[in-house]
Design a protein around this motif. Structure first.
Motif, PDB file in Angstrom:
ATOM      1  N   LYS A  60      17.159 -15.282 -28.117  1.00 45.90           N
ATOM      2  CA  LYS A  60      17.854 -15.671 -26.885  1.00 45.90           C
ATOM      3  C   LYS A  60      19.066 -16.547 -27.184  1.00 45.90           C
ATOM      4  CE  LYS A  60      13.804 -15.329 -23.882  1.00 45.90           C
ATOM      5  NZ  LYS A  60      12.836 -16.059 -23.035  1.00 45.90           N
ATOM      6  N   GLU A  65      21.330 -16.361 -24.021  1.00 43.61           N
ATOM      7  CA  GLU A  65      20.425 -16.467 -22.878  1.00 43.61           C
ATOM      8  C   GLU A  65      19.843 -17.875 -22.796  1.00 43.61           C
ATOM      9  OE1 GLU A  65      17.631 -12.989 -22.676  1.00 43.61           O
ATOM     10  OE2 GLU A  65      18.567 -12.522 -24.587  1.00 43.61           O
ATOM     11  N   ILE A  67      16.986 -20.593 -22.885  1.00 43.42           N
ATOM     12  CA  ILE A  67      15.816 -20.686 -23.761  1.00 43.42           C
ATOM     13  C   ILE A  67      14.709 -21.423 -23.028  1.00 43.42           C
ATOM     14  CG2 ILE A  67      14.943 -21.606 -25.940  1.00 43.42           C
ATOM     15  CD1 ILE A  67      17.904 -21.429 -26.931  1.00 43.42           C
TER      16      ILE A  67
END
Length: 432
Positions: A60, A65, A67
């Motif tokens: 991620k 992204e 986490i």
């Protein structure tokens, strides 16, 4: 001298990694203060890494992204991990110590720390493992190459199976053969579709799909709780619609979860603005996929042993399903009554669901109604049993009935109360 030389190598190594940008992709992990503390206590100065980030948090971080869960891998055995952290007054829980996992908690942040392992055997649900100090051996027992990427606290990557390349190229690849990996844990069938939906830039590999179809019945021996947990992760996928728009994915997922029959609603969901999308949690998105006016959801909730809270939310929407199609059902005057009877959260669920079954409701109107619900102060019925006693009522069932009739009239009057309300209403009730 050797120790000094190793320190120079480590510093040079770190500079080169930072210079060429590797640290940028793992910076969110490196900057976690609590992680820095754990790495400090588990590593030894001048020695090779004894602990690294691994799995989803690395994947991620590289993908940009957010986490959530943080997994660490270490060459230290669980008891040694506990010993070193307990010595520093860090709370450690034996969350899965038989499989080499303990959980460290600092400032309410959880870190799952697992000793490097190799599989000895598996029954398709759980694996019998032994510990190892070989990082590559640990990598080879994982499910997908994109989950076998390791990083230390300085941002240096250890990627023995070229997971970063697969991640960048959108390739979801089993480590070894798909047959072997799936037979080790049949839940990997669902994990494959989660990662394929999220990361894949290419079509399904025919060999992988063949393996999935061959072993799909293996999911029958996986606990329904694990299956449901994985489903909820799939539901939260940013690209959920593509799971159903892909013919092969759709065929297999709907075979596993036949209750997910209203996936066409996701097309509407995709058109909502970011503010509205954030209002839908995994449970409500699941409701979009399942719910109608029937009670079919009850079997789903029973099979997957869902929480009572989830079942209650489904029941609320299902009971009101037909009403949501009525043009004025969610007008302000009716919403006030719904809030009074159902509570704000249930009303917001109805509002958020309504846009998928009522074409008259527009996103802009929905935003205004949700703001209204959030700001609305729920009125409190201003009459008590003591008030009625002062008007000649005696304790008992009759008083309760009178109280309910008064409350009904108060609600019908749009929650308006004045000094004459109690007297007039009481007289009318007495005459009735």
């Amino acid at each position: 001298m050797i120790k000094k030389f190793k320190n120079i190598i480590l510093k040079t190594d770190s500079f080169l990694y930072k210079k060429f940008g590797t640290d940028r992709s793992t910076k969110p992990l490196e900057n976690i203060k609590e992680a820095q503390i754990i790495f400090t206590y588990l590593n030894e100065t001048g020695k090779e890494d004894q602990v690294r980030f691994v799995g989803g948090c690395v994947r991620k971080s590289i993908s940009g992204e957010s986490i959530d869960d943080i997994d660490l891998a270490t060459i230290l055995e669980p008891e040694e991990v506990k010993k070193r952290l307990n010595r520093e007054n860090i709370k450690v829980i034996d969350s899965g110590i038989s499989h080499g996992t303990v959980t460290a908690i600092i400032n309410n942040k959880k870190f799952e720390i697992t000793t490097l392992r190799k599989d000895l055997s598996s029954d398709g649900r759980h694996a019998e493992v032994s510990f190892t100090t070989d990082w590559e051996e640990d990598a080879k027992r994982r499910d997908f190459t994109i989950n076998a990427i390791y990083a230390d606290i300085q941002g240096r990557i250890f990627d023995p199976l070229n997971g970063i390349s697969d991640l960048q190229n959108g390739i979801v690849k089993f480590i070894g053969t798909s047959d072997e990996r799936i037979q080790e844990d049949y839940l990997r069938i669902l994990r494959y579709f989660r990662f394929f939906t999220q990361y894949s830039k290419i079509a399904h590999n025919e060999e992988v799909i063949h393996s999935i179809k061959k072993y799909i019945n293996g999911l029958n021996i996986v606990s329904n709780e694990r299956i449901f947990d994985e489903l909820k992760k799939i539901i939260l996928s940013e690209n959920l619609l593509s799971l159903f728009s892909n013919r092969i994915s759709n065929e297999i997922i709907v075979n596993i979860f036949p209750q997910l029959k209203y996936y066409e609603r996701l097309k509407k969901f995709k058109t909502l603005n970011h503010w509205l999308k954030l209002k839908y949690d995994a449970d409500l998105i699941l409701a979009l996929l399942i719910l109608d006016e029937s009670k079919d959801y009850e079997y789903f909730c029973h099979k997957y042993k869902t929480s009572n809270a989830l079942k209650s939310r489904f029941e609320n929407i299902s009971k009101n399903f037909e009403n949501l199609k009525i043009k004025n059902y969610l007008k302000e005057e009716n919403i006030k009554k719904l809030i009074y009877f159902l509570g704000k959260n249930n009303v917001k669920d109805l509002l958020l669901f309504s846009i998928f079954v009522n074409k008259k409701i527009k996103a802009f109107d929905l935003e205004k109604m949700i703001d209204y619900v959030n700001s609305y102060k729920i009125p409190k019925f201003p009459i008590s049993g003591d008030d009625l006693k002062q008007h000649g009522y005696k304790s008992g069932p009759e008083l309760g009935k009178r109280l309910k009739l008064l409350e009904k009239k108060w609600i019908e009057s749009d929650f308006v109360f004045n000094k004459s309300f109690l007297k007039n209403s009481s007289n009318k009730i007495k005459r009735n």
